[in-house]
Scaffold this active site. Structure first.
Site, PDB file in Angstrom:
ATOM      1  N   SER A   1       3.578  10.046  -6.689  1.00  0.00           N
ATOM      2  CA  SER A   1       4.854   9.315  -6.702  1.00  0.00           C
ATOM      3  C   SER A   1       5.739   9.916  -7.777  1.00  0.00           C
ATOM      4  O   SER A   1       5.249  10.425  -8.796  1.00  0.00           O
ATOM      5  CB  SER A   1       4.622   7.831  -7.010  1.00  0.00           C
ATOM      6  OG  SER A   1       5.857   7.180  -7.219  1.00  0.00           O
TER       7      SER A   1
ATOM      8  N   ASN B   1      -3.058   9.188   1.661  1.00  0.00           N
ATOM      9  CA  ASN B   1      -1.756   8.519   1.558  1.00  0.00           C
ATOM     10  C   ASN B   1      -1.846   7.047   1.164  1.00  0.00           C
ATOM     11  O   ASN B   1      -0.901   6.504   0.587  1.00  0.00           O
ATOM     12  CB  ASN B   1      -1.030   8.668   2.898  1.00  0.00           C
ATOM     13  CG  ASN B   1       0.098   7.677   3.044  1.00  0.00           C
ATOM     14  OD1 ASN B   1       1.192   7.875   2.516  1.00  0.00           O
ATOM     15  ND2 ASN B   1      -0.161   6.569   3.756  1.00  0.00           N
TER      16      ASN B   1
ATOM     17  N   TYR C   1       0.312   1.175 -11.599  1.00  0.00           N
ATOM     18  CA  TYR C   1       0.707   2.066 -10.502  1.00  0.00           C
ATOM     19  C   TYR C   1       1.079   3.457 -11.033  1.00  0.00           C
ATOM     20  O   TYR C   1       0.576   4.474 -10.556  1.00  0.00           O
ATOM     21  CB  TYR C   1       1.890   1.442  -9.759  1.00  0.00           C
ATOM     22  CG  TYR C   1       2.392   2.249  -8.588  1.00  0.00           C
ATOM     23  CD1 TYR C   1       1.726   2.228  -7.367  1.00  0.00           C
ATOM     24  CD2 TYR C   1       3.548   3.022  -8.693  1.00  0.00           C
ATOM     25  CE1 TYR C   1       2.194   2.961  -6.283  1.00  0.00           C
ATOM     26  CE2 TYR C   1       4.017   3.748  -7.615  1.00  0.00           C
ATOM     27  CZ  TYR C   1       3.344   3.722  -6.406  1.00  0.00           C
ATOM     28  OH  TYR C   1       3.812   4.452  -5.337  1.00  0.00           O
TER      29      TYR C   1
HETATM   30  N1  LIG Z   1       7.613   3.574  -0.374  1.00  0.00           N
HETATM   31  C1  LIG Z   1       7.905   4.211  -1.477  1.00  0.00           C
HETATM   32  O1  LIG Z   1       9.039   4.124  -1.977  1.00  0.00           O
HETATM   33  C2  LIG Z   1       6.882   5.108  -2.130  1.00  0.00           C
HETATM   34  C3  LIG Z   1       7.300   5.928  -3.193  1.00  0.00           C
HETATM   35  C4  LIG Z   1       6.374   6.765  -3.796  1.00  0.00           C
HETATM   36  C5  LIG Z   1       5.058   6.786  -3.358  1.00  0.00           C
HETATM   37  N2  LIG Z   1       4.676   5.975  -2.337  1.00  0.00           N
HETATM   38  C6  LIG Z   1       3.282   6.055  -1.919  1.00  0.00           C
HETATM   39  O2  LIG Z   1       3.223   6.348  -0.547  1.00  0.00           O
HETATM   40  C7  LIG Z   1       2.009   5.836  -0.007  1.00  0.00           C
HETATM   41  C8  LIG Z   1       2.308   5.008   1.225  1.00  0.00           C
HETATM   42  O3  LIG Z   1       3.113   3.922   0.830  1.00  0.00           O
HETATM   43  P1  LIG Z   1       4.047   3.079   1.814  1.00  0.00           P
HETATM   44  O4  LIG Z   1       5.324   2.891   1.130  1.00  0.00           O
HETATM   45  O5  LIG Z   1       3.989   3.668   3.176  1.00  0.00           O
HETATM   46  O6  LIG Z   1       3.296   1.675   1.743  1.00  0.00           O
HETATM   47  P2  LIG Z   1       2.740   0.708   2.884  1.00  0.00           P
HETATM   48  O7  LIG Z   1       2.369  -0.523   2.155  1.00  0.00           O
HETATM   49  O8  LIG Z   1       3.709   0.633   4.008  1.00  0.00           O
HETATM   50  O9  LIG Z   1       1.448   1.471   3.412  1.00  0.00           O
HETATM   51  C9  LIG Z   1       0.269   1.564   2.658  1.00  0.00           C
HETATM   52  C10 LIG Z   1      -0.893   1.452   3.597  1.00  0.00           C
HETATM   53  O10 LIG Z   1      -2.107   1.622   2.854  1.00  0.00           O
HETATM   54  C11 LIG Z   1      -3.046   0.702   3.372  1.00  0.00           C
HETATM   55  N3  LIG Z   1      -4.066   0.387   2.382  1.00  0.00           N
HETATM   56  C12 LIG Z   1      -3.921  -0.336   1.242  1.00  0.00           C
HETATM   57  N4  LIG Z   1      -5.118  -0.525   0.661  1.00  0.00           N
HETATM   58  C13 LIG Z   1      -6.040   0.083   1.440  1.00  0.00           C
HETATM   59  C14 LIG Z   1      -7.455   0.210   1.371  1.00  0.00           C
HETATM   60  N5  LIG Z   1      -8.170  -0.358   0.379  1.00  0.00           N
HETATM   61  N6  LIG Z   1      -8.100   0.905   2.345  1.00  0.00           N
HETATM   62  C15 LIG Z   1      -7.386   1.462   3.357  1.00  0.00           C
HETATM   63  N7  LIG Z   1      -6.039   1.353   3.489  1.00  0.00           N
HETATM   64  C16 LIG Z   1      -5.381   0.666   2.535  1.00  0.00           C
HETATM   65  C17 LIG Z   1      -2.234  -0.528   3.733  1.00  0.00           C
HETATM   66  O11 LIG Z   1      -2.917  -1.374   4.645  1.00  0.00           O
HETATM   67  C18 LIG Z   1      -0.971   0.078   4.295  1.00  0.00           C
HETATM   68  O12 LIG Z   1      -1.022   0.232   5.701  1.00  0.00           O
HETATM   69  C19 LIG Z   1       1.344   5.036  -1.138  1.00  0.00           C
HETATM   70  O13 LIG Z   1       0.364   5.850  -1.771  1.00  0.00           O
HETATM   71  C20 LIG Z   1       2.496   4.770  -2.081  1.00  0.00           C
HETATM   72  O14 LIG Z   1       2.069   4.573  -3.392  1.00  0.00           O
HETATM   73  C21 LIG Z   1       5.553   5.137  -1.709  1.00  0.00           C
END
Ligand SMILES: NC(=O)c1ccc[n+]([C@@H]2O[C@H](COP(=O)([O-])OP(=O)(O)OC[C@H]3O[C@@H](n4cnc5c(N)ncnc54)[C@H](O)[C@@H]3O)[C@@H](O)[C@H]2O)c1
Length: 251
Positions: free
Chosen positions: A142, A90, A155
Site C-alpha cells: 500500500s 492480494n 495496517y
Molecule cells: N482500496 C484501497 O484503497 C487500497 C489501497 C491500498 C492497498 N489496498 C490493498 O488492496 C488489497 C485488496 O483490498 P480491497 O480494497 O479490494 O478490499 P476488499 O475488502 O474489497 O477485499 C479484500 C478481500 O480480502 C478478503 N479477506 C480478508 N481476510 C481474509 C482471510 N483471512 N482469508 C481470505 N480472504 C480474506 C475479504 O473477504 C475480501 O474479499 C488489500 O490488501 C488492501 O490492503 C487497498
C-alpha cells in the site's frame, strides 16, 4: 495475444474489490484463475462472472489467517494442472486506530492476514515454481506502507513489512527465475475504501479532491498493473515496489 494462455494463477482476496478485478483481468488474458477468499459467496460470484465471459476459473474457499489453509490452498490449486505460475497475494484487512486505541487482537490479526499469509503461501508455492522453471509473485502492499496515513498504525506497519518481505524474497529467488514484486495502491474505490469513508464521515468526492490526478483509482487500474508485473513483459522487473496513486503521496 493472450499473455497468460496455459498458466495457472492464484489470486487471494479475489471476492473483494481489487482482487476480483485482478481475477477477471488474468482470466481475460487466458489464465486459469484460482479465485480464493474467506467469503465463499463473493468468490463464487466472481467465478460465475468469469465463466459467463468465457474465461476459466475455480473457486477455493480459504481463510488465509490459518497456516494449514494456506498450504491446502496451494496444493489444491497445483493439483488442477500440476503447475502454479502466478501467485497474487492480494487479500488484506484494515483495522483503524493508533497505538493506544488498537486492541491486541487488531494488531495480531492485521499481521496474521496481511503478512503471515504471504509467508505461508509463498513457502507453499515456491517449490512448485522453482521446479517448474520460474514464476511470478505479486504482493499487494500500500502507499500507506511507504508514507503512513495517520491513525492506521497496524495496517501501515504490515504494509511496510510486505514491502520489505517482497524485496527480500525477490533477492533470494531471482536466481530461480521467480520474480517477486509489490504494488502500492493509493486510494482505490472498493468495499474496503467504502467502509473507511463511512467511518470517517468523508465522501468519495472529498477523496477525489486529495488526489492530484483529480480522482481516486479504480480496481481495474490496479489489475492492469498486476497483470503487467505477472507477465513476461516485466521479465526484468524483480524486487520492485510500484506505486499506483494518481501522484498522491500522503492521504
Ligand atoms: N482500496 C484501497 O484503497 C487500497 C489501497 C491500498 C492497498 N489496498 C490493498 O488492496 C488489497 C485488496 O483490498 P480491497 O480494497 O479490494 O478490499 P476488499 O475488502 O474489497 O477485499 C479484500 C478481500 O480480502 C478478503 N479477506 C480478508 N481476510 C481474509 C482471510 N483471512 N482469508 C481470505 N480472504 C480474506 C475479504 O473477504 C475480501 O474479499 C488489500 O490488501 C488492501 O490492503 C487497498
Amino acid at each position: 495475444m493472450k499473455r497468460f494462455e496455459g498458466k495457472v494463477a492464484i489470486v487471494t482476496g479475489a471476492g473483494g474489490g481489487i482482487g476480483s478485478a485482478i481475477a477477471r483481468r488474468l482470466s481475460s488474458e487466458g489464465a486459469l484463475v484460482i479465485v480464493t477468499d474467506v467469503n465463499a459467496d463473493a468468490a463464487n460470484q466472481v467465478v460465475n462472472g468469469i465463466k459467463a465471459d468465457g474465461g476459466a476459473a475455480t473457486m477455493i474457499a480459504a481463510d488465509i489467517a490459518r497456516k494449514d489453509a494456506c498450504f491446502n490452498l496451494v496444493e489444491q490449486a497445483f493439483g488442477l494442472q500440476d503447475r502454479v505460475d502466478i501467485l497474487v497475494n492480494n487479500a488484506g484487512i484494515n483495522r483503524r486506530g493508533n497505538l493506544l486505541s488498537l486492541s491486541d487482537e487488531d494488531w495480531d490479526i492485521s499481521f496474521t492476514v496481511n503478512l503471515d499469509s504471504m509467508f505461508h503461501l509463498c513457502r507453499a508455492v515456491l517449490p512448485h515454481m522453482i521446479a517448474g522453471g520460474g514464476g511470478a509473485i505479486v504482493n499487494t502492499a500500500s502507499q500507506w506502507g511507504l508514507y503512513p496515513a495517520p491513525n492506521h498504525i497496524a495496517y501501515n506497519t504490515t504494509k511496510a513489512a510486505v514491502a520489505a518481505f517482497t524485496q527480500n524474497l525477490a533477492r533470494d529467488y531471482a536466481p530461480d527465475k521467480v520474480r517477486v514484486n509489490a504494488v502500492c495502491p493509493g486510494e482505490i474505490h472498493t468495499p474496503m475504501l467504502e467502509a473507511g469513508i463511512r467511518r470517517s464521515g468523508r465522501t468519495i468526492a472529498d477523496l477525489d479532491k486529495l488526489v492530484p490526478f483529480g480522482r481516486i483509482g479504480k480496481p481495474e487500474e490496479v489489475a492492469a498493473l498486476v497483470a503487467f508485473l505477472a507477465s513476461d513483459e516485466a521479465a526484468f522487473i524483480c524486487g520492485s515496489l510500484v506505486e499506483i496513486t494518481g501522484a498522491q503521496a500522503v492521504a
